[in-house]
Motif scaffolding. Structure first.
Motif, PDB file in Angstrom:
ATOM      1  N   ALA A 400       0.748  -1.310   0.027  1.00  0.00           N
ATOM      2  CA  ALA A 400      -0.025   0.022  -0.055  1.00  0.00           C
ATOM      3  C   ALA A 400       0.911   1.294   0.019  1.00  0.00           C
ATOM      4  N   MET A 401       2.037   1.098   0.526  1.00  0.00           N
ATOM      5  CA  MET A 401       2.982   2.302   0.380  1.00  0.00           C
ATOM      6  C   MET A 401       3.471   2.542  -0.888  1.00  0.00           C
ATOM      7  N   GLY A 402       3.411   1.509  -1.807  1.00  0.00           N
ATOM      8  CA  GLY A 402       3.995   1.737  -3.327  1.00  0.00           C
ATOM      9  C   GLY A 402       5.161   0.736  -3.617  1.00  0.00           C
ATOM     10  N   VAL A 403       5.478  -0.125  -2.634  1.00  0.00           N
ATOM     11  CA  VAL A 403       6.145  -1.146  -2.991  1.00  0.00           C
ATOM     12  C   VAL A 403       5.705  -2.453  -4.120  1.00  0.00           C
ATOM     13  N   THR A 404       6.415  -2.625  -5.054  1.00  0.00           N
ATOM     14  CA  THR A 404       5.778  -3.608  -5.738  1.00  0.00           C
ATOM     15  C   THR A 404       5.510  -5.004  -5.128  1.00  0.00           C
ATOM     16  N   ARG A 405       4.597  -5.799  -5.582  1.00  0.00           N
ATOM     17  CA  ARG A 405       4.370  -7.267  -5.163  1.00  0.00           C
ATOM     18  C   ARG A 405       5.521  -8.110  -5.110  1.00  0.00           C
ATOM     19  N   PRO A 406       6.200  -8.002  -6.402  1.00  0.00           N
ATOM     20  CA  PRO A 406       7.397  -8.992  -6.521  1.00  0.00           C
ATOM     21  C   PRO A 406       8.445  -8.640  -5.715  1.00  0.00           C
ATOM     22  N   ASP A 407       8.642  -7.163  -5.391  1.00  0.00           N
ATOM     23  CA  ASP A 407       9.683  -6.907  -4.553  1.00  0.00           C
ATOM     24  C   ASP A 407       9.439  -7.330  -3.031  1.00  0.00           C
ATOM     25  N   VAL A 408       8.218  -7.205  -2.573  1.00  0.00           N
ATOM     26  CA  VAL A 408       7.698  -7.695  -1.565  1.00  0.00           C
ATOM     27  C   VAL A 408       8.065  -9.101  -1.170  1.00  0.00           C
ATOM     28  N   ASP A 409       7.690 -10.072  -2.274  1.00  0.00           N
ATOM     29  CA  ASP A 409       7.947 -11.664  -2.367  1.00  0.00           C
ATOM     30  C   ASP A 409       9.184 -11.731  -2.320  1.00  0.00           C
ATOM     31  N   ALA A 410      10.098 -10.861  -2.910  1.00  0.00           N
ATOM     32  CA  ALA A 410      11.551 -11.315  -2.880  1.00  0.00           C
ATOM     33  C   ALA A 410      12.255 -10.941  -1.542  1.00  0.00           C
ATOM     34  N   VAL A 411      11.935 -10.170  -0.799  1.00  0.00           N
ATOM     35  CA  VAL A 411      12.171  -9.853   0.357  1.00  0.00           C
ATOM     36  C   VAL A 411      11.841 -10.905   1.296  1.00  0.00           C
ATOM     37  N   ALA A 412      10.507 -11.179   1.414  1.00  0.00           N
ATOM     38  CA  ALA A 412       9.796 -12.136   2.221  1.00  0.00           C
ATOM     39  C   ALA A 412      10.604 -13.567   2.069  1.00  0.00           C
ATOM     40  N   ARG A 413      11.400 -13.795   1.101  1.00  0.00           N
ATOM     41  CA  ARG A 413      12.111 -15.276   0.822  1.00  0.00           C
ATOM     42  C   ARG A 413      13.179 -15.126   1.963  1.00  0.00           C
ATOM     43  N   VAL A 414      13.814 -14.040   2.380  1.00  0.00           N
ATOM     44  CA  VAL A 414      15.047 -13.720   3.226  1.00  0.00           C
ATOM     45  C   VAL A 414      14.569 -13.357   4.615  1.00  0.00           C
ATOM     46  N   ALA A 415      13.479 -12.620   4.662  1.00  0.00           N
ATOM     47  CA  ALA A 415      13.146 -12.132   6.119  1.00  0.00           C
ATOM     48  C   ALA A 415      12.281 -13.013   6.787  1.00  0.00           C
ATOM     49  N   PRO A 416      12.253 -13.035   8.026  1.00  0.00           N
ATOM     50  CA  PRO A 416      11.340 -13.854   8.867  1.00  0.00           C
ATOM     51  C   PRO A 416      10.120 -13.387   8.701  1.00  0.00           C
ATOM     52  N   GLY A 417       9.144 -14.140   8.851  1.00  0.00           N
ATOM     53  CA  GLY A 417       7.772 -13.590   8.854  1.00  0.00           C
ATOM     54  C   GLY A 417       6.526 -14.701   9.285  1.00  0.00           C
ATOM     55  N   ALA A 418       5.664 -14.090   9.577  1.00  0.00           N
ATOM     56  CA  ALA A 418       4.422 -15.027   9.786  1.00  0.00           C
ATOM     57  C   ALA A 418       3.221 -14.016  10.069  1.00  0.00           C
ATOM     58  N   ALA A 419       1.908 -14.644   9.743  1.00  0.00           N
ATOM     59  CA  ALA A 419       0.660 -13.947   9.945  1.00  0.00           C
ATOM     60  C   ALA A 419       0.690 -12.612   9.088  1.00  0.00           C
ATOM     61  N   GLY A 420       1.510 -12.585   7.987  1.00  0.00           N
ATOM     62  CA  GLY A 420       1.189 -11.269   7.159  1.00  0.00           C
ATOM     63  C   GLY A 420       2.289 -10.244   7.449  1.00  0.00           C
ATOM     64  N   TRP A 421       3.176 -10.577   8.457  1.00  0.00           N
ATOM     65  CA  TRP A 421       4.196  -9.543   9.228  1.00  0.00           C
ATOM     66  C   TRP A 421       5.573  -9.874   8.461  1.00  0.00           C
ATOM     67  N   LEU A 422       6.527  -9.190   8.441  1.00  0.00           N
ATOM     68  CA  LEU A 422       7.814  -9.186   8.039  1.00  0.00           C
ATOM     69  C   LEU A 422       8.597  -8.578   9.153  1.00  0.00           C
ATOM     70  N   VAL A 423       9.667  -9.096   9.259  1.00  0.00           N
ATOM     71  CA  VAL A 423      11.099  -8.590  10.150  1.00  0.00           C
ATOM     72  C   VAL A 423      12.191  -8.502   9.379  1.00  0.00           C
ATOM     73  N   ASP A 424      12.776  -7.286   9.516  1.00  0.00           N
ATOM     74  CA  ASP A 424      14.094  -7.055   8.946  1.00  0.00           C
ATOM     75  C   ASP A 424      15.149  -8.061   9.373  1.00  0.00           C
ATOM     76  N   PRO A 425      15.944  -8.843   8.571  1.00  0.00           N
ATOM     77  CA  PRO A 425      16.664  -9.724   9.021  1.00  0.00           C
ATOM     78  C   PRO A 425      17.684  -9.073  10.171  1.00  0.00           C
TER      79      PRO A 425
END
Length: 615
Positions: A400-425
């Motif tokens: 919603a801030m303007g980040v593209t979905r593919p970019d978010v998906d790429a970060v989600a592969r390396v950042a820990p996450g759960a229940a729709g949340w992501l944490v910076d490594p």
């Protein structure tokens, strides 16, 4: 529906400039349509409000025009018309030349990021157009619109109109292709009622797609509401759907006319962040003339799309500010807007949105630190950068801030996450260390109740979701960070070697030696008392996984149930309680609850004659 709105255009072009009568006459000559909707406009020869027309070019491309007012009294309406469009026809009259209002129109267009257009010298039958052309190009020098292709025309004689149509074809062919899959953000520039249809709103759809029966979110100064699309028109024709870039008229079901006004916006539900606080970078309109943020008034008018909202300005860095809006707008990182000083009737600056969820500035020095951070931001939304700044964020909010979905998906592969949340490594590593410290402090205060329940652990380190606790611990383990923590039975605890008091550790070592010799001979109360293991100590050993509770007062080493199954497998397909007790070398006190445990886990079943067999 009607109102000269709504067939799909390949492009929408604003006609801007100082001269009003010449602009409208030009649009009329190009399209055969009357852009001036009001009798007063036609009587006075001056555009007062936005006008709309369209035509099909020789290539078959349809182009729509938004005719904007040129008089300085109607700049707000002008900005509402040019805000969402990708290209401009900048009109200058040969017999009047460059006018002060032409400059403000150019300033606004440059501030909004409009880079495509044509310079049209009209009324060329009244005076040689070369002087007006050269003067206009001189004024455009040093702006992003410098070097526009120029066409000289006369609407009265028709001279140059064919060349202008060819130039429009070339212009449109060079425009960036709109993203028809994007989230809808349709700024309302007109709202009216049609008998038998109800409320209709119009606007320039820059991207995305709207269909009949869609549910959209209508955001106004008073708040948001869900609305339904009853009907659509694009360029005067009914449509089942409309895609950007196009002029559209949207018939809304169940919305009173008085509930909608210019500057309101139709949105894809749940896809946008409405904010009244943002950080932005200001930029001057012309080369070599930077914006002095300290010289800006404390209050300016922010123009984006068709909206105009009062904004309070707080300078931060050399070219960055924080804006507090009178009411929320749906904005994204990278959006372009205009800051205008209504008092002096000038465009004060253009801006690029850097952050739509900025941090609070309450502590001493926080504004200086924020200015340094903003200086590194580019106005291009990046999932990694946003997550690094925030530490923790929702995936949906990043998009919603303007980040593209593919970019978010790429970060989600390396950042820990759960229940729709992501944490910076990097932040996750710090949180894991904080968890270890919190568990250690708790165990020091209460060594016989080791570890923290997951919810308590979440609160201790400020995580928004309990399931992130496990994600952070897994990340730390993969990263080779030895936290000494384990997640067991809904608790975050230190490994037994780190969490048990020395006396309990020694007692457990002795008890383990007993049970390793006779695995199913659960210690009696007397033996536990001899070792100094009371109910709390035993409970602590069970929590840390050192012991396995079979029943009240019956504890064995972990894995005793699996070892029992191996022993019982040698008894044949069916066996009695007595045979099981003898094979296990234990008492009835242990054998009965142990067999019940195995049965409850589905490892054994009772036979009709009261015996047992392996499942």
């Amino acid at each position: 529906m009607s109102g000269n709105e709504g067939r799909s255009a390949r492009a929408v072009v604003a006609t801007a400039g100082h001269v009003d009568h010449g602009k409208s006459t030009l649009v009329r000559a190009l399209t055969g349509m009357e852009p001036d909707r009001w009798a007063e406009e036609r009587r006075r020869g001056m555009t007062i409000d936005l006008g709309f027309a369209w035509t099909t070019l020789a290539s078959g491309t349809t182009v729509a025009f938004v005719d904007v007012p040129g008089h300085e009294r109607f700049v707000t309406a002008m900005l509402a018309g040019v805000g969402p469009v990708p290209a401009v026809l900048l009109v200058v009259a040969a017999d009047e030349g460059w006018m002060p209002q032409s400059a403000e129109h150019v300033d606004a267009l440059c501030a909004l990021g409009v880079r495509h257009g044509l310079l049209v010298i009209t009324r060329s039958d009244l005076m040689e157009p070369e002087l007006a052309r050269d003067e206009a190009l001189e004024h455009l020098a040093g702006t992003p619109l410098a070097g526009l292709r120029t066409v000289c025309v006369s609407a009265a004689t028709g001279s140059g109109l064919d060349e202008l149509r060819d130039a429009l074809d070339d212009l449109i062919a060079g425009l960036p292709a709109p993203d028809t899959t994007a989230d809808v953000r349709l700024w309302v520039d007109r709202a009216f009622t049609i008998r038998g249809a109800g409320t209709v709103v119009t606007g320039t759809l820059g991207a995305g797609r709207i269909r009949v029966h869609d549910e959209l979110e209508l955001l106004t100064a008073e708040g948001a509401r869900t609305v339904s699309v009853r009907g659509l028109q694009s360029l005067g024709a009914d449509a089942t759907e409309a895609a950007g870039v196009s002029r559209v008229a949207v018939n809304l079901r169940g919305v009173p006319r008085e509930a909608v006004t210019r500057g309101d916006v139709l949105l894809t539900p749940g896809a946008w962040l409405a904010t009244d606080l943002l950080d932005a970078r200001l930029h001057g309109i012309r080369d070599g003339i930077p914006v002095d943020v300290d010289d800006l008034p404390a209050e300016l008018s922010l123009h984006i799309g068709a909206a105009a909202v009062t904004a309070r300005v707080r300078p931060l860095g050399a070219d960055t500010v924080r804006l507090r809006l009178r009411h929320p707008l749906p904005l994204r990182v990278g959006d372009r807007a205009v800051l205008r000083d209504p008092g002096r009737r000038v465009v004060a600056a253009g801006l690029t949105v850097l952050d739509v969820r900025p941090p609070e500035l309450r502590r001493r020095g926080s504004a200086t630190r924020r200015a340094a951070q903003l200086a590194t931001m580019t106005g291009v939304a990046s999932a990694a950068a946003e997550l690094a700044r925030r530490g923790i964020a929702r995936r949906s909010e990043l998009i919603a801030m303007g980040v593209t979905r593919p970019d978010v998906d790429a970060v989600a592969r390396v950042a820990p996450g759960a229940a729709g949340w992501l944490v910076d490594p990097g932040r996750a590593t710090g949180i894991a260390a904080e968890l270890a410290a919190a568990v250690a402090a708790h165990d020091t205060d209460d060594p016989l109740d080791p570890g923290l329940p997951t919810e308590a652990a979440r609160r201790a380190v400020g995580l928004p979701e309990p399931r992130l606790v496990e994600a952070v611990l897994r990340h730390a383990e993969r990263a080779g960070s030895d936290t000494g923590l384990v997640l067991r039975d809904g608790r975050v605890a230190r490994s037994a070697a780190r969490s048990l008091p020395p006396a309990v550790r020694a007692a457990m070592d002795a008890l383990r030696a007993d049970l390793e010799r006779t695995p199913f001979a659960a210690p009696e109360a007397a033996r536990l008392s001899e070792l100094g293991l009371g109910p709390r100590q035993v409970a602590s050993l069970v929590k840390t996984g050192e012991l396995m509770r079979i029943a009240d007062g019956v504890v064995l080493l972990p894995g005793a149930d699996k070892r029992a199954l191996e022993v019982l497998a040698d008894l044949g397909p069916e066996f009695t309680l007595s045979a099981a007790r003898q094979a296990l070398g234990t008492s009835r006190r242990v054998a009965v609850p142990l067999l019940e445990l195995l049965a409850s886990a589905g490892h054994t079943v009772r036979t009709p004659d009261g015996g047992h067999r392996l499942a």
